[in-house]
Design an enzyme around this catalytic site. Structure first.
Site, PDB file in Angstrom:
ATOM      1  CG  HIS A  16      -1.941  -0.983   1.363  1.00 40.87           C
ATOM      2  ND1 HIS A  16      -2.078  -1.814   2.453  1.00 40.87           N
ATOM      3  CD2 HIS A  16      -2.951  -1.323   0.527  1.00 40.87           C
ATOM      4  CE1 HIS A  16      -3.121  -2.608   2.300  1.00 40.87           C
ATOM      5  NE2 HIS A  16      -3.674  -2.344   1.123  1.00 40.87           N
ATOM      6  NE  ARG A  89      -2.989  -7.177  -4.317  1.00 40.90           N
ATOM      7  CZ  ARG A  89      -3.763  -7.374  -3.276  1.00 40.90           C
ATOM      8  NH1 ARG A  89      -3.245  -7.737  -2.140  1.00 40.90           N
ATOM      9  NH2 ARG A  89      -5.066  -7.219  -3.373  1.00 40.90           N
TER      10      ARG A  89
END
Ligand code: ADP
Length: 169
Positions: A16, A89
């Protein structure tokens, strides 16, 4: 241009943080928006998650942290944001994220969803992975900011490094 980066951040990981740092170089302001989801039972409450993110983003002057409930598009409108930022991702992220982006577009045409690809070293990393490791006393220092690692060990009543596995024959 203001970008909002909504998510659970339970807890914030280095994946993050990498997205936040890179976004802070792309947008005038980035608002990290901690989702208050009544359907999920989080490890850390919202004020704690906000404090954790604040503690590791102090070096980024154009990044603000807050929480919200309700529709993301309405929240973005209130904040005057033109961009909804999300991280990608793996392929499974893409399907879910694309559906969400299309849905949000039907609700607010002016809000653009922008995806940042994960940095290779964080492509496996999620908050759930961190929680799974930490609850068995495994090392998470290389996965989360220092302050979060301390919080998480305290929360699970563990002390790093990894405890000896308990094997039952
Ligand atoms: P949510 O419950 O909204 O998916 P998360 O905290 O899991 O909340 O994730 C928030 C955003 O950050 C999502 O767009 C997610 O794909 C992205 N993200 C999570 N982990 C990583 C990572 N390791 N690299 C890049 N992006 C990530």
């Amino acid at each position: 241009m203001i970008a909002i980066y909504p998510g659970s951040f339970d807890p914030v990981t280095l994946g993050h943080l990498d997205i936040i740092e890179r976004a802070s170089r792309l947008f005038e302001q980035v608002i990290v928006s901690v989702l208050c989801n009544p359907r999920k039972s989080p490890l850390f409450d919202v004020p704690h998650r906000i404090a954790q993110i604040q503690a590791c983003t102090g070096h980024l002057p154009n990044v603000a942290i807050e929480s919200f409930t309700g529709l993301t598009v309405e929240y973005a409108r209130l904040r005057g944001a033109g961009v909804l930022l999300r991280g990608l991702r793996v392929l499974s992220d893409f399907e879910k994220e694309l559906q969400m982006a299309h849905t949000n577009k039907t609700l607010c045409d002016e809000l653009e969803t922008v995806f940042l690809a994960t940095s290779t070293e964080y492509s496996f990393l999620s908050s759930s992975v961190v929680k799974e490791i930490a609850q068995f006393g495994g090392m998470v220092d290389h996965l989360v900011p220092v302050n979060v690692a301390q919080d998480i060990y305290r929360c699970f009543n563990k002390t790093p490094p990894a405890a000896t596995p308990n094997i039952t024959p």
